[in-house]
Design an enzyme around this catalytic site. Structure first.
Site, mmCIF file in Angstrom:
data_model
loop_
_atom_site.group_PDB
_atom_site.id
_atom_site.type_symbol
_atom_site.label_atom_id
_atom_site.label_comp_id
_atom_site.label_asym_id
_atom_site.label_seq_id
_atom_site.Cartn_x
_atom_site.Cartn_y
_atom_site.Cartn_z
ATOM 1 N N GLU A 109 0.836 -1.196 0.000
ATOM 2 C CA GLU A 109 0.000 0.000 0.000
ATOM 3 C C GLU A 109 0.876 1.254 0.000
ATOM 4 O O GLU A 109 1.972 1.265 0.557
ATOM 5 C CB GLU A 109 -0.910 0.005 1.224
ATOM 6 C CG GLU A 109 -1.966 -1.091 1.147
ATOM 7 C CD GLU A 109 -2.916 -1.092 2.329
ATOM 8 O OE1 GLU A 109 -4.056 -1.526 2.143
ATOM 9 O OE2 GLU A 109 -2.522 -0.688 3.438
ATOM 10 N N CYS A 162 3.586 8.557 0.866
ATOM 11 C CA CYS A 162 4.156 7.665 1.872
ATOM 12 C C CYS A 162 4.383 6.309 1.193
ATOM 13 O O CYS A 162 3.419 5.612 0.872
ATOM 14 C CB CYS A 162 3.168 7.564 3.034
ATOM 15 S SG CYS A 162 3.743 6.559 4.389
ATOM 16 N N CYS A 209 6.472 -6.602 7.444
ATOM 17 C CA CYS A 209 7.592 -6.051 8.206
ATOM 18 C C CYS A 209 8.048 -7.092 9.216
ATOM 19 O O CYS A 209 7.245 -7.860 9.732
ATOM 20 C CB CYS A 209 7.155 -4.777 8.926
ATOM 21 S SG CYS A 209 8.501 -3.952 9.801
ATOM 22 N N CYS A 218 6.663 -4.237 15.876
ATOM 23 C CA CYS A 218 6.317 -3.198 16.855
ATOM 24 C C CYS A 218 4.866 -3.397 17.310
ATOM 25 O O CYS A 218 3.982 -3.677 16.497
ATOM 26 C CB CYS A 218 6.509 -1.807 16.258
ATOM 27 S SG CYS A 218 8.218 -1.485 15.795
ATOM 28 N N CYS A 253 1.848 -1.345 15.543
ATOM 29 C CA CYS A 253 1.818 -1.181 14.088
ATOM 30 C C CYS A 253 1.039 -2.300 13.409
ATOM 31 O O CYS A 253 1.271 -3.480 13.657
ATOM 32 C CB CYS A 253 3.242 -1.140 13.553
ATOM 33 S SG CYS A 253 3.321 -1.026 11.771
ATOM 34 N N CYS A 255 -1.012 6.792 9.834
ATOM 35 C CA CYS A 255 0.250 6.252 10.337
ATOM 36 C C CYS A 255 0.035 4.965 11.128
ATOM 37 O O CYS A 255 -0.777 4.922 12.052
ATOM 38 C CB CYS A 255 0.908 7.297 11.236
ATOM 39 S SG CYS A 255 2.473 6.772 11.899
#
Lengths: 232, 346
Positions: free
Chosen positions: B92, B105, B112, B116, B119, B330
């Protein structure tokens, strides 16, 4: 002669520790297809749970590997999975006795202690827990190890003799005696009385760590009690 | 089998290719300019190249581009594009217009590995690295490309876990034979993978953003496993060794979690950690994700926190939340539902 290091959980003078120095491979073992244990002469002290950065030569970016030997063992050992499309592990797999490798001094803050806790690992993520076990931290621990096949449970004889029934092997791909058939996450889901006072140490791939962490949070384990080490 | 793409190759890589085809070295720059400056998608359009070379290129390479497979538009104008990657995976990209500015962005990985706690991307695990071409393609194929004022590597993935391709992307974006962007319009964000960050600082002029989220080691370990091996103190120690100059911006990202990292003690901790550094602090509202034990700090507290940092001498901003309704804000990018995963090893 061992170097004396300040055991600082990787914080103080960390950057000075990053440069690599040449060490000699004492031997390399094939634990199962594609999984190796590499042994070096040990020149530094470490804390169980710490990592070293390793490269075969300075043209290949170093990668981090958890130490799987105990703090009293003469050799320093790491586990690695051969990634056929990787830059480093095909070279590591070709090493033999007497070959040089480049290695950092140990660092990292995924550290165990002698309090009751859960050690939860997938695949080669068992490495730091073997180091902790061999360093006198086994008391009061429950060990959960996940793997796809029956030969995924590295060091199982050592773990069985140390932990007995508190060593659970979750095998997702095969049925075999003494193994729980299913994924590690399935086993965790089935537990309805997880202690909220003990610490849960998780080590392995991002997928495993994130899934297990979510399960623990669903079961109301405080995030203060979850320690994660992800292999990247 | 599909020909390898020239799109995403650096000038040095194109020079190797033209040399292997027996063409003069200067044609590499011509090819790069056709691809990145003139945006052509057919070798036949490279009219200043000999016809024989165009034929050779067409036989062995491609420059075709795919298009986004899905676009969602937020009530605030933010758009989220979905692009296919290799192996039936998707990434994305968020386009964020704001007045005269427009920020893209971009993603650097499918999923990933960093895990975290706050996230959404981390929840899908890791499916693969994006090639340089796949990174650049997010910009090249954007319908609003001409309106862009900034590019931030803050989409899916940890850029410094895919350093080589991110560095090449920055090179193509900023080179005079490439897109010719000023490096001051590009920011790469990292959680602080120290060796890669060192390489980036020494070999790029782009801005750097570091995800801090708490100045305290023990707390950061709870929400960011990377803290075990690359602690924030060591990240800052490394950054202090460099004079980034007045043209290059260093910022620290700080998501505000209620009762976790929003106290006055944290203001003191940040102040001690960053004392004397020329940097900016960006405060970010937390956008809750499923099964998260964390909650966003209140608007009032975020404002107070900002004022506290400003009083300590830090330039501090509060980032506007954009695209929350389409999960483009975010920490919310994820293609987990579209991932066809292999059997896991646990």
């Amino acid at each position: 002669m061992r170097n004396t290091l300040i055991m600082d959980a990787g914080l103080v003078d960390f950057i000075e520790k990053l440069p690599l120095s040449k060490q000699i491979v004492t031997h390399i073992e094939l634990l199962r297809k594609g999984v190796y244990m590499l042994h070096f002469l040990r020149t530094a002290d470490f804390l169980p749970g710490q990592v070293v950065a390793i490269s075969t030569d300075l043209s290949v970016p170093p990668r981090l590997y958890s130490i799987c030997s105990g703090e009293q063992d003469e050799k320093l050992s790491v586990l690695f999975n051969l990634k056929s499309d990787g830059l480093l592990t095909p070279k590591l797999a070709q090493l033999s006795q007497g070959d040089p490798v480049w290695i950092s001094t140990p660092f990292g803050a995924f550290l165990g202690d002698d309090q009751p806790a859960w050690w939860i690992a997938a695949g080669t993520g068992i490495a730091p827990f073997r180091s902790m076990m061999r360093s006198g931290m086994a008391n009061g621990k429950t060990v959960i190890h996940g793997g796809r096949s029956a030969d995924s449970f590295y060091f199982q004889n050592e773990f069985l003799s140390t932990f007995g029934e508190n060593y659970i092997r979750c095998c997702s791909g095969e049925h075999a005696e003494g193994l729980y058939h299913g994924r590690l996450t399935q086993w965790m889901q089935e537990q309805d009385r997880l202690s909220k006072d003990q610490t849960y140490y998780l080590c392995g791939s991002a997928e495993m760590v994130v899934e297990v962490r979510d399960i623990l949070i669903e079961k109301e384990i405080p995030i203060d009690k979850i320690m994660s080490e992800i292999y990247f | 089998m599909k020909n390898p793409s020239l799109f995403g190759k650096t000038l040095a890589e194109i020079e190797e290719i033209v040399a292997s085809l027996g063409a003069p070295a200067f044609t590499a720059r011509q090819i790069a300019e056709w691809i990145y400056k003139k945006h052509i998608t057919q070798f036949d359009a490279m009219t200043n190249l000999p016809k024989s070379l165009r034929h050779q290129l067409a036989q062995g390479y491609s420059i075709e581009l795919s298009t986004a497979v899905k676009v969602q538009t937020s009530v605030d104008g933010t758009k989220k594009y979905l692009y296919p990657s290799t192996g039936h995976t998707f990434i994305e990209t968020a386009y964020i217009p704001e007045g005269k500015r427009a920020t893209l962005c971009v993603s650097s990985q499918v999923g990933c590995k960093m895990g975290c706690l706050f996230c959404m991307t981390g929840k899908q695990g890791f499916q693969g690295q994006l090639s340089t071409g796949e990174i650049i393609h997010q910009i090249r194929s954007l319908p609003e490309r001409e309106t862009l004022s900034n590019i931030v590597f803050m989409g899916m993935g940890e850029p410094f876990d895919n350093l080589e391709n991110v560095m090449k992307s920055c090179e193509i974006l900023t080179a005079d034979w490439g897109y010719g962007w000023s490096p001051k319009r590009i920011t790469v964000s990292t959680i602080g993978i120290i060796p890669a960050m060192k390489t980036f600082i020494e070999n790029s002029s782009c801005h750097l953003a570091v995800s801090m989220h708490t100045p305290f080691h023990a707390e950061r370990k709870k929400i960011m496993p990377i803290e075990n091996v690359y602690p924030i103190q060591a990240v800052v120690d490394l950054l202090r060794r460099y004079d980034l100059g007045k043209q290059r911006r260093l910022s620290f990202e700080y998501i505000m979690f209620k009762d976790f990292n929003d106290s006055n003690r944290h203001i003191q901790g940040i102040s001690r950690l960053l004392h004397g550094m020329r940097c900016r602090i960006n405060l970010i509202r937390f956008h809750p994700i499923p099964n998260s034990p964390l909650a966003s700090a209140s608007e009032e507290r975020i404002q107070q926190f900002r004022e506290g940092l400003v009083s300590k001498g830090f330039r501090t901003t509060i980032r506007a939340s954009r695209g929350e309704d389409i999960l483009a804000a975010c920490g919310l990018l994820s293609t987990k539902e579209l991932v066809k995963t292999q059997a896991p090893d646990f």
